[in-house]
Design a protein around this motif. Structure first.
Motif, short mmCIF file in Angstrom:
data_model
loop_
_atom_site.label_atom_id
_atom_site.label_comp_id
_atom_site.label_asym_id
_atom_site.label_seq_id
_atom_site.Cartn_x
_atom_site.Cartn_y
_atom_site.Cartn_z
N MET A 160 -24.08 93.95 1.33
CA MET A 160 -22.73 93.56 1.73
C MET A 160 -21.92 94.83 1.96
SD MET A 160 -20.26 91.06 -0.39
CE MET A 160 -18.57 91.52 -0.53
N SER A 161 -21.15 94.87 3.01
CA SER A 161 -20.33 96.04 3.25
C SER A 161 -19.32 96.21 2.12
CB SER A 161 -19.61 95.92 4.59
OG SER A 161 -18.71 94.84 4.56
N GLN A 162 -18.93 97.42 1.89
CA GLN A 162 -17.98 97.71 0.83
C GLN A 162 -16.63 97.07 1.13
OE1 GLN A 162 -18.55 98.99 -2.01
NE2 GLN A 162 -20.50 99.95 -1.74
N PRO A 163 -16.08 96.32 0.18
CA PRO A 163 -14.77 95.73 0.42
C PRO A 163 -13.68 96.80 0.45
CG PRO A 163 -15.53 95.22 -1.81
CD PRO A 163 -16.64 95.94 -1.11
N HIS A 164 -12.63 96.53 1.17
CA HIS A 164 -11.48 97.44 1.23
C HIS A 164 -10.50 97.01 0.13
CE1 HIS A 164 -8.30 99.95 2.80
NE2 HIS A 164 -7.51 98.91 2.80
N TRP A 165 -10.43 97.79 -0.93
CA TRP A 165 -9.56 97.49 -2.08
C TRP A 165 -8.16 98.03 -1.82
CZ3 TRP A 165 -11.06 94.27 -5.82
CH2 TRP A 165 -12.43 94.03 -5.96
N ILE A 177 -6.80 94.36 -5.09
CA ILE A 177 -7.38 93.16 -4.49
C ILE A 177 -8.17 93.56 -3.25
CG2 ILE A 177 -5.58 91.61 -5.37
CD1 ILE A 177 -4.46 91.56 -2.47
N ALA A 178 -9.13 92.71 -2.90
CA ALA A 178 -9.92 92.91 -1.68
C ALA A 178 -10.11 91.57 -1.01
CB ALA A 178 -11.26 93.54 -2.00
N ASP A 179 -10.00 91.57 0.31
CA ASP A 179 -10.22 90.37 1.11
C ASP A 179 -11.71 90.26 1.39
OD1 ASP A 179 -10.35 88.36 2.99
OD2 ASP A 179 -8.73 89.14 4.22
N LEU A 180 -12.34 89.19 0.90
CA LEU A 180 -13.77 88.97 1.12
C LEU A 180 -13.98 87.80 2.08
CD1 LEU A 180 -14.99 89.27 -2.58
CD2 LEU A 180 -14.82 91.08 -0.88
N SER A 181 -13.19 87.74 3.12
CA SER A 181 -13.21 86.67 4.13
C SER A 181 -12.70 85.36 3.55
CB SER A 181 -14.58 86.50 4.75
OG SER A 181 -14.93 87.65 5.46
N ASP A 182 -13.58 84.57 2.92
CA ASP A 182 -13.14 83.27 2.41
C ASP A 182 -12.74 83.32 0.93
OD1 ASP A 182 -15.74 83.76 1.64
OD2 ASP A 182 -16.35 81.66 1.71
N GLN A 183 -12.78 84.51 0.33
CA GLN A 183 -12.39 84.68 -1.07
C GLN A 183 -11.57 85.95 -1.24
OE1 GLN A 183 -16.30 84.67 -2.85
NE2 GLN A 183 -16.08 82.53 -3.43
N ILE A 184 -10.91 86.05 -2.40
CA ILE A 184 -10.15 87.24 -2.76
C ILE A 184 -10.73 87.78 -4.06
CG2 ILE A 184 -7.87 88.14 -3.42
CD1 ILE A 184 -7.97 87.21 -0.53
N ALA A 185 -10.98 89.08 -4.11
CA ALA A 185 -11.49 89.73 -5.31
C ALA A 185 -10.34 90.48 -5.99
CB ALA A 185 -12.62 90.68 -4.98
N ILE A 186 -10.33 90.47 -7.32
CA ILE A 186 -9.30 91.15 -8.11
C ILE A 186 -10.02 92.02 -9.13
CG2 ILE A 186 -7.31 90.85 -9.63
CD1 ILE A 186 -7.19 87.92 -8.61
N ARG A 187 -9.55 93.27 -9.30
CA ARG A 187 -10.15 94.15 -10.30
C ARG A 187 -9.11 95.06 -10.93
NH1 ARG A 187 -13.65 98.63 -6.88
NH2 ARG A 187 -11.85 99.79 -6.06
N SER A 194 -8.04 98.60 -11.50
CA SER A 194 -8.32 99.84 -10.77
C SER A 194 -8.70 100.99 -11.68
CB SER A 194 -7.11 100.24 -9.92
OG SER A 194 -6.02 100.58 -10.75
N LYS A 195 -8.49 100.86 -12.96
CA LYS A 195 -8.85 101.92 -13.89
C LYS A 195 -10.16 101.64 -14.61
CE LYS A 195 -4.21 103.58 -14.54
NZ LYS A 195 -3.18 103.96 -15.50
N ASN A 196 -10.80 100.49 -14.30
CA ASN A 196 -12.04 100.15 -14.97
C ASN A 196 -12.97 99.44 -13.99
OD1 ASN A 196 -14.04 99.59 -16.79
ND2 ASN A 196 -12.84 98.23 -18.07
N PHE A 197 -13.48 100.17 -13.02
CA PHE A 197 -14.37 99.59 -12.00
C PHE A 197 -15.63 98.99 -12.61
CE2 PHE A 197 -12.66 103.14 -9.12
CZ PHE A 197 -11.58 102.37 -8.75
N ALA A 198 -16.11 99.59 -13.70
CA ALA A 198 -17.36 99.13 -14.32
C ALA A 198 -17.25 97.71 -14.87
CB ALA A 198 -17.77 100.09 -15.43
N ALA A 199 -16.04 97.24 -15.09
CA ALA A 199 -15.85 95.89 -15.63
C ALA A 199 -16.10 94.82 -14.58
CB ALA A 199 -14.44 95.74 -16.19
N GLY A 200 -16.27 95.21 -13.33
CA GLY A 200 -16.51 94.24 -12.27
C GLY A 200 -15.21 93.69 -11.72
N HIS A 201 -15.31 92.53 -11.08
CA HIS A 201 -14.12 91.93 -10.48
C HIS A 201 -14.17 90.41 -10.61
CE1 HIS A 201 -17.02 91.92 -7.13
NE2 HIS A 201 -16.42 90.79 -6.77
#
Length: 65
Positions: free
Chosen positions: A6-11, A27-37, A39-46
């Motif tokens: 999957m291409s890297q999302p634009h956060w 946040i990142a737009d994943l077409s039909d979904q929105i991802a939330i993370r 920003s100081k803890n990328f390892a925790a996922g989204h």
């Protein structure tokens, strides 16, 4: 078998995230979904929400004092 990547999302960082306040949300737009993370803890996922649930979340947060 090769699995397509999957291409890297634009956060994007929230405009309400302060510089050094520690409350940074992206946040990142994943077409039909929105991802939330966090920003100081990328390892925790989204967290991934449908657009409808993301809109409901924003409405709920906006109604808080």
């Amino acid at each position: 078998m090769n699995t397509p990547t999957m291409s890297q999302p634009h956060w994007r960082k929230s405009s309400h995230s302060g510089g050094d306040e520690g409350n940074c949300v992206e946040i990142a737009d994943l077409s039909d979904q929105i991802a939330i993370r966090d920003s100081k803890n990328f390892a925790a996922g989204h967290l991934t929400l449908t657009r409808q649930h993301f809109t409901s979340l924003l409405a709920q947060l906006a109604s808080q004092p």
